[in-house]
Design a protein around this motif. Structure first.
Motif, PDB file in Angstrom:
ATOM      1  N   VAL A  92      32.192  28.563  29.800  1.00 25.56           N
ATOM      2  CA  VAL A  92      33.265  29.203  29.039  1.00 25.56           C
ATOM      3  C   VAL A  92      33.796  28.336  27.907  1.00 25.56           C
ATOM      4  CG1 VAL A  92      33.956  30.710  30.931  1.00 25.56           C
ATOM      5  CG2 VAL A  92      35.045  28.462  30.692  1.00 25.56           C
ATOM      6  N   HIS A  93      33.478  27.031  27.942  1.00 24.38           N
ATOM      7  CA  HIS A  93      33.952  26.140  26.891  1.00 24.38           C
ATOM      8  C   HIS A  93      33.010  24.953  26.785  1.00 24.38           C
ATOM      9  CE1 HIS A  93      36.763  24.067  24.247  1.00 24.38           C
ATOM     10  NE2 HIS A  93      36.584  22.980  24.980  1.00 24.38           N
ATOM     11  N   VAL A  94      32.806  24.477  25.562  1.00 27.75           N
ATOM     12  CA  VAL A  94      32.006  23.277  25.342  1.00 27.75           C
ATOM     13  C   VAL A  94      32.625  22.488  24.207  1.00 27.75           C
ATOM     14  CG1 VAL A  94      30.403  24.402  23.735  1.00 27.75           C
ATOM     15  CG2 VAL A  94      29.660  22.375  24.999  1.00 27.75           C
ATOM     16  N   GLU A  95      32.582  21.167  24.325  1.00 30.83           N
ATOM     17  CA  GLU A  95      33.052  20.306  23.238  1.00 30.83           C
ATOM     18  C   GLU A  95      32.184  19.055  23.180  1.00 30.83           C
ATOM     19  OE1 GLU A  95      36.790  17.888  24.156  1.00 30.83           O
ATOM     20  OE2 GLU A  95      36.901  19.515  25.634  1.00 30.83           O
ATOM     21  N   VAL A  96      32.023  18.533  21.992  1.00 29.04           N
ATOM     22  CA  VAL A  96      31.298  17.285  21.790  1.00 29.04           C
ATOM     23  C   VAL A  96      32.230  16.144  22.172  1.00 29.04           C
ATOM     24  CG1 VAL A  96      30.155  15.812  20.090  1.00 29.04           C
ATOM     25  CG2 VAL A  96      29.905  18.297  19.941  1.00 29.04           C
ATOM     26  N   ILE A  97      31.752  15.250  23.040  1.00 29.80           N
ATOM     27  CA  ILE A  97      32.597  14.137  23.494  1.00 29.80           C
ATOM     28  C   ILE A  97      32.020  12.783  23.109  1.00 29.80           C
ATOM     29  CG2 ILE A  97      33.666  15.406  25.381  1.00 29.80           C
ATOM     30  CD1 ILE A  97      31.674  13.924  27.270  1.00 29.80           C
ATOM     31  N   GLY A  98      30.897  12.782  22.430  1.00 25.05           N
ATOM     32  CA  GLY A  98      30.265  11.537  22.007  1.00 25.05           C
ATOM     33  C   GLY A  98      28.934  11.845  21.366  1.00 25.05           C
ATOM     34  N   GLU A  99      28.246  10.788  20.977  1.00 27.70           N
ATOM     35  CA  GLU A  99      26.949  10.978  20.343  1.00 27.70           C
ATOM     36  C   GLU A  99      25.994  11.645  21.328  1.00 27.70           C
ATOM     37  OE1 GLU A  99      23.436   8.359  18.297  1.00 27.70           O
ATOM     38  OE2 GLU A  99      25.454   7.550  18.342  1.00 27.70           O
ATOM     39  N   GLN A 100      25.587  12.850  21.007  1.00 25.83           N
ATOM     40  CA  GLN A 100      24.660  13.644  21.817  1.00 25.83           C
ATOM     41  C   GLN A 100      25.185  13.884  23.229  1.00 25.83           C
ATOM     42  OE1 GLN A 100      20.947  11.502  21.386  1.00 25.83           O
ATOM     43  NE2 GLN A 100      20.670  12.232  19.298  1.00 25.83           N
ATOM     44  N   SER A 101      26.505  13.981  23.365  1.00 22.06           N
ATOM     45  CA  SER A 101      27.124  14.238  24.668  1.00 22.06           C
ATOM     46  C   SER A 101      28.096  15.398  24.581  1.00 22.06           C
ATOM     47  CB  SER A 101      27.862  13.002  25.179  1.00 22.06           C
ATOM     48  OG  SER A 101      26.960  11.951  25.416  1.00 22.06           O
ATOM     49  N   LEU A 102      28.140  16.184  25.660  1.00 22.11           N
ATOM     50  CA  LEU A 102      28.988  17.366  25.719  1.00 22.11           C
ATOM     51  C   LEU A 102      29.839  17.363  26.978  1.00 22.11           C
ATOM     52  CD1 LEU A 102      26.275  20.086  24.975  1.00 22.11           C
ATOM     53  CD2 LEU A 102      27.889  19.095  23.336  1.00 22.11           C
TER      54      LEU A 102
END
Length: 92
Positions: A8-18
């Protein structure tokens, strides 16, 4: 796991990380570093393209404009090759 849970939700949290949130409240962090091979995934090595991640509400998956997507079961269960890290379990 009892059934397939939609993302239901996704966000980028670092280089090539979600960080991925599921419909039952479970949260998983996923690092795609080292897994962005092949014609669909290679463009995601570009941080600007990787940042264009979104949730496909119809299928409950994580997708990019390149046509790449991630299977929710693989992320939820932390199956190889992604080995997602559990941030928060589903609500009881």
């Amino acid at each position: 796991m009892n059934g397939i849970h939609d993302i239901v939700h996704v966000e980028v949290i670092g280089e090539q990380s979600l960080r991925v949130v599921f419909d039952d409240g479970a949260v998983r962090d996923v690092s795609l570093g080292g897994h962005l091979d092949g014609p669909v995934f290679e463009p995601l090595r570009d941080p600007q393209m990787f940042a264009r991640v979104e949730v496909d509400r119809e299928t409950g998956t994580v997708t990019w404009p390149t046509g790449a997507d991630l299977d929710p079961i693989v992320i939820y269960e932390g199956l190889p090759p992604l080995n997602a890290r559990i941030v928060r379990e589903a609500a009881a």
